[in-house]
Design an enzyme around this catalytic site. Structure first.
Site, mmCIF file in Angstrom:
data_model
loop_
_atom_site.group_PDB
_atom_site.id
_atom_site.type_symbol
_atom_site.label_atom_id
_atom_site.label_comp_id
_atom_site.label_asym_id
_atom_site.label_seq_id
_atom_site.Cartn_x
_atom_site.Cartn_y
_atom_site.Cartn_z
ATOM 1 N N MET A 1 0.847 -1.195 0.000
ATOM 2 C CA MET A 1 0.000 0.000 0.000
ATOM 3 C C MET A 1 0.887 1.251 0.000
ATOM 4 S SD MET A 1 -3.433 -0.928 2.063
ATOM 5 C CE MET A 1 -2.843 -0.626 3.684
ATOM 6 N N ASN B 1 4.129 3.937 0.849
ATOM 7 C CA ASN B 1 4.844 4.479 2.005
ATOM 8 C C ASN B 1 5.918 3.462 2.443
ATOM 9 O OD1 ASN B 1 4.591 5.260 5.408
ATOM 10 N ND2 ASN B 1 5.180 6.719 3.847
ATOM 11 N N GLY C 1 11.136 -2.756 5.522
ATOM 12 C CA GLY C 1 10.409 -4.038 5.456
ATOM 13 C C GLY C 1 9.926 -4.307 4.036
ATOM 14 N N HIS C 2 9.352 -3.269 3.387
ATOM 15 C CA HIS C 2 8.886 -3.441 1.996
ATOM 16 C C HIS C 2 10.066 -3.702 1.065
ATOM 17 C CE1 HIS C 2 5.566 -0.705 3.554
ATOM 18 N NE2 HIS C 2 4.885 -1.730 3.091
ATOM 19 N N SER D 1 6.548 -0.414 10.335
ATOM 20 C CA SER D 1 5.185 -0.329 9.812
ATOM 21 C C SER D 1 4.966 1.095 9.315
ATOM 22 C CB SER D 1 4.194 -0.619 10.943
ATOM 23 O OG SER D 1 2.912 -0.142 10.610
ATOM 24 N N ARG E 1 2.410 2.656 9.719
ATOM 25 C CA ARG E 1 1.650 3.357 10.769
ATOM 26 C C ARG E 1 2.553 3.875 11.885
ATOM 27 N NH1 ARG E 1 -2.695 -0.429 9.156
ATOM 28 N NH2 ARG E 1 -4.339 0.879 8.299
HETATM 29 O O1 PAF Z 1 -0.020 -5.935 3.668
HETATM 30 C C1 PAF Z 1 -0.436 -4.984 2.975
HETATM 31 O O2 PAF Z 1 0.235 -3.967 2.785
HETATM 32 C C2 PAF Z 1 -1.825 -5.072 2.355
HETATM 33 O O3 PAF Z 1 -2.710 -5.721 3.196
HETATM 34 C C3 PAF Z 1 -1.813 -5.734 0.963
HETATM 35 C C4 PAF Z 1 -1.348 -7.169 1.029
HETATM 36 C C5 PAF Z 1 -0.897 -4.935 0.031
HETATM 37 C C6 PAF Z 1 -3.220 -5.718 0.368
HETATM 38 O O4 PAF Z 1 -3.699 -4.426 0.198
#
Ligand code: PAF
Length: 285
Positions: free
Chosen positions: A30, A32, A36-37, A187, A189
């Site tokens: 999603m 940002n 981690g991403h 996160s 958040r």
């Molecule tokens: O983990 C997330 O960021 C979301 O739940 C995902 C898997 C991208 C689905 O919108």
């Protein structure tokens, strides 16, 4: 990196890769993006030839009183980070592209039972929104592999169940939680937290680790351990939501003969809801 905003265009870009038998990896996010991403994207680059990262703040997985409107949107910075890392495609559709003009009439994909537990109690409908958007992304991208972070462990198990039930020919890769030095799980958040709340939030991981250590040392009174954890978390600035010791595969409450554990926790710090977990296997049983 090529940024693509429509389903048709993405399919056109991916077709020659598929025809050349290149392995396609998907990282749904999603946006940002934090470390981690980026670890998810690195894992996808390690396991496939072509990586598609999607960025879509999915309205279907937010409740009416949640932070959909204020969720951090940082597309320019995210694009820069993905480009630097070597991601091949960024799929960043608008809401109409994915859901048309009325998301409330959207076909839903639901994983019963698992989606109603734990986070599903406090966030009714949340996981239906997740499984719907993820299955849609799977159909659009048709990846060979897909990477998800294990911070959202319940989400990972639910998606795994969906992939099995609906026979998606996709290998799921769970990527370990990235943490701050304090142990706080990274996160998007965390951006909402003040410096003082950030310190308080690190307690979530400390309590998870301390309960895990007690189980590893032989404690089996799971009910009292959960109560002890809730009492330790309940403090000025932190309000625990749930703390559960469960079987890492079924997510059902752990029993005496459980060997693979997942301890899942959620708490609100200030007005920010955070989740975290630890997982471990007992050596000798
Ligand atoms: O983990 C997330 O960021 C979301 O739940 C995902 C898997 C991208 C689905 O919108």
């Amino acid at each position: 990196m090529q940024t693509v905003t429509t389903i048709n265009e993405l399919r056109q870009y991916l077709l020659p890769h598929r025809q050349a038998q290149q392995k396609i990896g998907l990282v749904p996010t999603m946006g940002n993006l934090h470390q981690g991403h980026l670890n998810l994207v690195s894992a996808a680059l390690d396991h496939s030839d072509i990586v598609v990262t999607s960025i879509f703040v999915n309205p279907l997985q937010f409740g009416p009183n949640e932070d959909l409107a204020s969720y951090p949107r940082t597309l320019d910075r995210d694009t820069e980070q993905l480009t630097k890392l070597g991601c091949h495609y960024l799929f960043a559709p608008g809401e109409t592209e994915l859901y048309g003009t009325n998301s409330s009439t959207q076909t839903l994909v639901q994983v019963p039972e698992l989606s109603r537990l734990y986070c599903g109690v406090s966030r009714p409908g949340h996981f239906d929104g997740v499984t719907t958007v993820v299955s849609k992304l799977f159909n659009i991208v048709q990846p060979d592999i897909a990477c998800f972070g294990l911070k959202d462990y319940q989400q990972f198990i639910i998606i795994e169940s969906m992939v099995n039930d609906l026979a998606f020919p996709i290998e799921l890769i769970g990527v370990e939680i990235a943490r701050e030095e304090s142990g706080l799980a990274m996160s998007s958040r965390n951006n909402y937290l003040s410096p003082q709340e950030t310190e308080i939030a690190a307690n979530l991981n400390r309590v998870l680790e301390s309960i895990a250590a007690q189980i590893q040392q032989g404690a089996r009174q799971f009910g009292p351990l959960q109560n002890q954890a809730i009492a330790e978390l309940d403090s000025p600035g932190m309000q625990p939501d749930y703390f559960v010791i469960c079987d890492a595969h079924s997510l059902l409450p752990a029993v005496d003969c459980t060997t693979h554990f997942a301890i899942l926790a959620a708490a609100t710090v200030g007005s920010t809801r955070l989740i975290d977990n630890v997982r471990f296997q007992l050596d000798s049983q």
